[in-house]
Design a protein around this motif. Structure first.
Motif, PDB file in Angstrom:
ATOM      1  N   ARG A 316      15.193  77.891  38.029  1.00  0.00           N
ATOM      2  CA  ARG A 316      16.282  77.340  37.215  1.00  0.00           C
ATOM      3  C   ARG A 316      17.569  78.098  37.520  1.00  0.00           C
ATOM      4  NH1 ARG A 316      12.734  76.735  31.567  1.00  0.00           N
ATOM      5  NH2 ARG A 316      11.257  75.237  32.471  1.00  0.00           N
ATOM      6  N   ILE A 317      18.641  77.354  37.723  1.00  0.00           N
ATOM      7  CA  ILE A 317      19.928  77.921  38.117  1.00  0.00           C
ATOM      8  C   ILE A 317      20.894  77.845  36.941  1.00  0.00           C
ATOM      9  CG2 ILE A 317      21.819  77.819  39.772  1.00  0.00           C
ATOM     10  CD1 ILE A 317      19.060  78.417  41.012  1.00  0.00           C
ATOM     11  N   GLU A 318      21.452  78.975  36.569  1.00  0.00           N
ATOM     12  CA  GLU A 318      22.426  79.067  35.470  1.00  0.00           C
ATOM     13  C   GLU A 318      23.831  79.022  36.072  1.00  0.00           C
ATOM     14  OE1 GLU A 318      23.130  81.978  31.587  1.00  0.00           O
ATOM     15  OE2 GLU A 318      21.963  82.681  33.304  1.00  0.00           O
ATOM     16  N   PHE A 319      24.569  77.969  35.752  1.00  0.00           N
ATOM     17  CA  PHE A 319      25.895  77.745  36.346  1.00  0.00           C
ATOM     18  C   PHE A 319      26.929  77.654  35.227  1.00  0.00           C
ATOM     19  CE2 PHE A 319      29.371  75.424  38.268  1.00  0.00           C
ATOM     20  CZ  PHE A 319      29.415  75.883  39.577  1.00  0.00           C
ATOM     21  N   ASP A 320      27.934  78.516  35.264  1.00  0.00           N
ATOM     22  CA  ASP A 320      28.934  78.615  34.196  1.00  0.00           C
ATOM     23  C   ASP A 320      30.330  78.325  34.712  1.00  0.00           C
ATOM     24  OD1 ASP A 320      28.314  79.917  31.378  1.00  0.00           O
ATOM     25  OD2 ASP A 320      26.864  80.762  32.793  1.00  0.00           O
ATOM     26  N   PHE A 321      31.081  77.544  33.960  1.00  0.00           N
ATOM     27  CA  PHE A 321      32.501  77.393  34.287  1.00  0.00           C
ATOM     28  C   PHE A 321      33.307  77.181  33.007  1.00  0.00           C
ATOM     29  CE2 PHE A 321      31.157  73.000  34.115  1.00  0.00           C
ATOM     30  CZ  PHE A 321      32.279  72.285  33.673  1.00  0.00           C
ATOM     31  N   GLY A 322      34.603  77.406  33.105  1.00  0.00           N
ATOM     32  CA  GLY A 322      35.498  77.216  31.977  1.00  0.00           C
ATOM     33  C   GLY A 322      36.307  75.940  32.107  1.00  0.00           C
ATOM     34  N   HIS A 323      37.149  75.701  31.107  1.00  0.00           N
ATOM     35  CA  HIS A 323      37.919  74.447  31.083  1.00  0.00           C
ATOM     36  C   HIS A 323      38.833  74.304  32.292  1.00  0.00           C
ATOM     37  CE1 HIS A 323      40.647  77.469  29.381  1.00  0.00           C
ATOM     38  NE2 HIS A 323      41.619  76.699  29.816  1.00  0.00           N
ATOM     39  N   GLU A 324      39.175  75.436  32.940  1.00  0.00           N
ATOM     40  CA  GLU A 324      40.088  75.377  34.083  1.00  0.00           C
ATOM     41  C   GLU A 324      39.518  74.541  35.229  1.00  0.00           C
ATOM     42  OE1 GLU A 324      40.261  79.398  32.023  1.00  0.00           O
ATOM     43  OE2 GLU A 324      38.701  78.146  32.933  1.00  0.00           O
ATOM     44  N   LEU A 325      38.189  74.408  35.272  1.00  0.00           N
ATOM     45  CA  LEU A 325      37.539  73.701  36.380  1.00  0.00           C
ATOM     46  C   LEU A 325      37.135  72.267  36.026  1.00  0.00           C
ATOM     47  CD1 LEU A 325      35.379  76.620  37.819  1.00  0.00           C
ATOM     48  CD2 LEU A 325      37.084  75.307  39.080  1.00  0.00           C
ATOM     49  N   ASP A 326      37.582  71.770  34.876  1.00  0.00           N
ATOM     50  CA  ASP A 326      37.219  70.410  34.468  1.00  0.00           C
ATOM     51  C   ASP A 326      37.562  69.383  35.540  1.00  0.00           C
ATOM     52  OD1 ASP A 326      36.195  71.279  32.104  1.00  0.00           O
ATOM     53  OD2 ASP A 326      37.871  70.618  30.854  1.00  0.00           O
ATOM     54  N   ASP A 327      38.778  69.485  36.075  1.00  0.00           N
ATOM     55  CA  ASP A 327      39.201  68.492  37.073  1.00  0.00           C
ATOM     56  C   ASP A 327      38.408  68.630  38.371  1.00  0.00           C
ATOM     57  OD1 ASP A 327      41.037  67.486  35.303  1.00  0.00           O
ATOM     58  OD2 ASP A 327      42.717  68.659  36.082  1.00  0.00           O
ATOM     59  N   ALA A 328      38.087  69.857  38.740  1.00  0.00           N
ATOM     60  CA  ALA A 328      37.352  70.066  39.989  1.00  0.00           C
ATOM     61  C   ALA A 328      35.942  69.497  39.904  1.00  0.00           C
ATOM     62  CB  ALA A 328      37.288  71.561  40.310  1.00  0.00           C
ATOM     63  N   PHE A 329      35.336  69.555  38.707  1.00  0.00           N
ATOM     64  CA  PHE A 329      33.956  69.112  38.556  1.00  0.00           C
ATOM     65  C   PHE A 329      33.838  67.716  37.956  1.00  0.00           C
ATOM     66  CE2 PHE A 329      32.703  73.826  38.204  1.00  0.00           C
ATOM     67  CZ  PHE A 329      32.573  73.905  39.578  1.00  0.00           C
ATOM     68  N   ARG A 330      34.954  67.084  37.650  1.00  0.00           N
ATOM     69  CA  ARG A 330      34.964  65.694  37.160  1.00  0.00           C
ATOM     70  C   ARG A 330      33.979  65.488  36.009  1.00  0.00           C
ATOM     71  NH1 ARG A 330      34.018  63.121  42.969  1.00  0.00           N
ATOM     72  NH2 ARG A 330      33.084  65.170  43.255  1.00  0.00           N
ATOM     73  N   ILE A 331      34.135  66.301  34.982  1.00  0.00           N
ATOM     74  CA  ILE A 331      33.253  66.220  33.818  1.00  0.00           C
ATOM     75  C   ILE A 331      33.409  64.861  33.148  1.00  0.00           C
ATOM     76  CG2 ILE A 331      35.016  67.310  32.367  1.00  0.00           C
ATOM     77  CD1 ILE A 331      32.753  68.569  30.748  1.00  0.00           C
ATOM     78  N   ASP A 332      32.299  64.269  32.688  1.00  0.00           N
ATOM     79  CA  ASP A 332      32.351  62.916  32.120  1.00  0.00           C
ATOM     80  C   ASP A 332      32.636  62.949  30.623  1.00  0.00           C
ATOM     81  OD1 ASP A 332      29.947  63.681  31.006  1.00  0.00           O
ATOM     82  OD2 ASP A 332      28.842  61.915  31.656  1.00  0.00           O
ATOM     83  N   VAL A 333      32.881  61.754  30.048  1.00  0.00           N
ATOM     84  CA  VAL A 333      33.277  61.636  28.654  1.00  0.00           C
ATOM     85  C   VAL A 333      32.230  62.224  27.721  1.00  0.00           C
ATOM     86  CG1 VAL A 333      33.792  60.000  26.802  1.00  0.00           C
ATOM     87  CG2 VAL A 333      34.710  59.607  29.088  1.00  0.00           C
ATOM     88  N   LYS A 334      30.948  62.012  28.033  1.00  0.00           N
ATOM     89  CA  LYS A 334      29.875  62.490  27.160  1.00  0.00           C
ATOM     90  C   LYS A 334      29.645  63.989  27.299  1.00  0.00           C
ATOM     91  CE  LYS A 334      26.630  60.009  28.956  1.00  0.00           C
ATOM     92  NZ  LYS A 334      27.408  59.587  30.133  1.00  0.00           N
ATOM     93  N   LYS A 335      30.365  64.610  28.264  1.00  0.00           N
ATOM     94  CA  LYS A 335      30.133  66.028  28.575  1.00  0.00           C
ATOM     95  C   LYS A 335      28.650  66.265  28.847  1.00  0.00           C
ATOM     96  CE  LYS A 335      32.192  67.508  24.792  1.00  0.00           C
ATOM     97  NZ  LYS A 335      32.776  66.301  24.234  1.00  0.00           N
ATOM     98  N   SER A 336      28.050  65.353  29.603  1.00  0.00           N
ATOM     99  CA  SER A 336      26.617  65.447  29.879  1.00  0.00           C
ATOM    100  C   SER A 336      26.322  65.629  31.360  1.00  0.00           C
ATOM    101  CB  SER A 336      25.893  64.191  29.382  1.00  0.00           C
ATOM    102  OG  SER A 336      26.363  63.051  30.068  1.00  0.00           O
TER     103      SER A 336
END
Length: 543
Positions: A316-336
């Motif tokens: 299992r891989i634990e991957f952490d990021f902050g709000h600064e990377l929202d655009d880079a990771f294209r987070i979806d509306v459901k945040k899922s």
């Protein structure tokens, strides 16, 4: 009139937004996000089933609360951007789309100060359909709502109410009946399990990465579940490799953090321990992605590696990021879920490939040791058959040197030929011709040997490598079929005997190369065939 203004049809859009991919668990988590953003540290969820079948869900928190104007903004589809960019709320849609995915009417009751009256606004999708426009309901706060606010929120905070819950259960039951009550109980348990994972950093008081929050469902506390089981698991990614620099669309760089956990094998845990703390499964392997400490994706390899398979179920891989990377990771509306850029996929694949391979090796070692202990392949019939077949062509042993592991033989190449070979004495008659062993470290599937039930009278034999994929994936599956096992045994014994009967000191390395090449090709051919599951193995009679 400005003919370029083209406002959406209210009923069509508000009903269409019910189908944005939420389920009850992810929808409830979106409401909890708002409570955390409002600085609540005590969140209550109550799922209520009335005798007439009406279902209501209450979310109460002791956060900063809202006045009427703030509620009005919060209830707008596409609410204003929050002042705090770290907020778990992101698009200004979550409260509305999450709620309407489950119910046809949702209400906010809130206040920010004790001296303020309770403020209330509601969206009723049936009302919007009837009126044909984006019109909310401003209804008086009922006595029941006042009591629920006091019970679930306290003096200040926010109460979200889901009513007319037409999508809360996946099937229809007799209204208010025993089966529907049981379904609601299962729903509460499922929701608790989901929130225990999503917010485990907040609800675990020993985890200091996020502030402490208590969540209750129907008065029962949500117990944190850490999917990495750090008490027993091994974090295998070196510290110097745990920080990733991710390039933003504007060329700037932001940091993400990554850790890799290999969990203990099932056989190294009790069943209760595995069920409570580890929950090993194909579905549970892969990336666990956290945004601002909140889990938004659990499991799956996100195109970094292929489809989940049993061999890598411990990783299992634990991957952490902050709000600064929202655009880079294209987070979806459901945040899922998020999406990795192909370049990042390549980088992660290179970084994690050795760990991915090691996790598979650990699983195989444990699983194969367990399979070998539990499922003993019977080679007895093969040994009897070979012993009874006296006219098979084979080398004749003149003498052996157990210390030097060599033998002098007569074969088709002539008399007194000395070859290197395993020499083994005092072997059980049941295994003198064919035996599966764990001592072959060369990677070969089989090795010719000369063996004796005493100290002389050595006969041509074959040793089978228990660790080779062919033995694990084919022999183990065939264990219940004596003819299949015997047939493979006789074939490999015949190969070994033919080698011994046609070799000399010049040809010996050529035969060894042939054995190695066949063994390697078999391993490649079997790469995509999984090890047998426990249900495919024949139980040992002694168990």
């Amino acid at each position: 009139m400005d003919d370029l203004i083209n406002e959406p049809d209210a009923p069509r859009l508000i009903f269409g937004l019910r189908d944005t991919g939420y389920n009850v668990k992810t929808a409830a988590a979106d409401i909890v996000d708002n409570s955390i953003a409002a600085k609540a540290d005590h969140i209550n969820v109550e799922i209520v089933l009335h005798e007439d079948g009406r279902k209501l869900v209450y979310f109460g928190d002791n956060g900063i609360g809202m006045d009427e104007e703030t509620i009005h903004r919060a209830m707008r589809y596409g609410a204003p951007v929050r002042e705090n960019p770290e907020s778990l709320g992101k698009f200004g849609l979550g409260l509305k789309t999450a709620s309407s995915s489950v119910c046809l009417k949702f209400t906010i009751v809130s206040r920010a100060a004790t001296e303020q009256p309770l403020a209330k606004l509601a969206w009723d999708l049936d009302h919007v359909k009837e009126r044909g426009k984006w019109e909310m309901l401003r209804e008086p706060v009922s006595t029941d709502e006042e009591e629920m606010f006091e019970e679930l929120c306290g003096e200040t905070g926010t109460l979200v109410i889901w009513e007319k819950c037409d999508r809360i259960l996946s099937k229809e039951y007799e209204a208010g009946g025993t089966k529907e009550q049981a379904a609601i109980k299962r729903l509460a348990d499922t929701l608790s399990k989901h929130l225990s994972l999503v917010y485990h950093r907040f609800t675990d008081k020993s985890d200091k990465r996020e502030r402490d929050i208590e969540i209750f469902i129907n008065s029962s506390p949500v117990v944190p579940w850490n999917p990495f089981y750090p008490k027993r698991s091994e974090q295998v990614l070196p510290e110097k490799k745990q920080t990733l620099l991710v390039e933003m669309p504007d060329g700037s760089e932001e940091r993400a953090m990554i850790r890799a956990w290999i969990l203990p094998h099932r056989r190294d845990m009790t069943k209760d321990e595995e069920r409570e703390y580890a929950r090993i499964s194909n579905r549970a392997q892969g990336f666990y992605v956290f945004r601002e400490g909140r889990l938004i994706q659990d499991g799956g390899w996100m195109d970094v590696f292929g489809a989940p398979e049993p061999h890598t179920s411990l990783l299992r891989i634990e991957f952490d990021f902050g709000h600064e990377l929202d655009d880079a990771f294209r987070i979806d509306v459901k945040k899922s879920r998020i999406l990795f850029h192909p370049d990042l996929e390549d980088g992660l694949r290179t970084l994690l490939q050795p760990i991915y391979r090691e996790a598979g090796n650990r699983y195989r070692r444990q699983s194969r040791a367990q399979a070998n202990a539990k499922n003993k392949v019977d080679h007895g019939s093969s040994n009897k058959n070979i012993a009874a077949t006296t006219n098979a062509a084979k080398a004749q042993v003149t003498s052996v040197d157990p210390e030097g592991q060599s033998a002098e033989i007569s074969n088709n190449m002539g008399p007194k030929i000395r070859i290197k070979s395993p020499i083994q004495n005092n072997v059980s008659p049941n295994y003198v011709h064919v035996e599966a062993v764990e001592s072959i470290n060369s990677g070969e599937l089989w090795q010719p040997a000369f063996r004796s039930t005493g100290n002389d009278g050595h006969v041509p034999s074959v040793l089978l490598n228990k660790h080779h994929d062919f033995y694990q994936k084919i022999y183990q599956r065939a264990a219940a079929n004596g003819y299949a096992v015997e047939g493979m045994d006789l074939l490999l014994w015949a190969f070994a005997a033919a080698e011994q009967n046609n070799t000399n000191d010049e040809l010996e390395p050529i035969f060894e190369d042939i054995r190695t090449e066949i063994s390697n090709n078999l391993r490649k051919l079997l790469r995509n065939l999984p090890d047998p599951e426990p249900g495919e193995l024949a139980e040992d009679d002694d168990d």
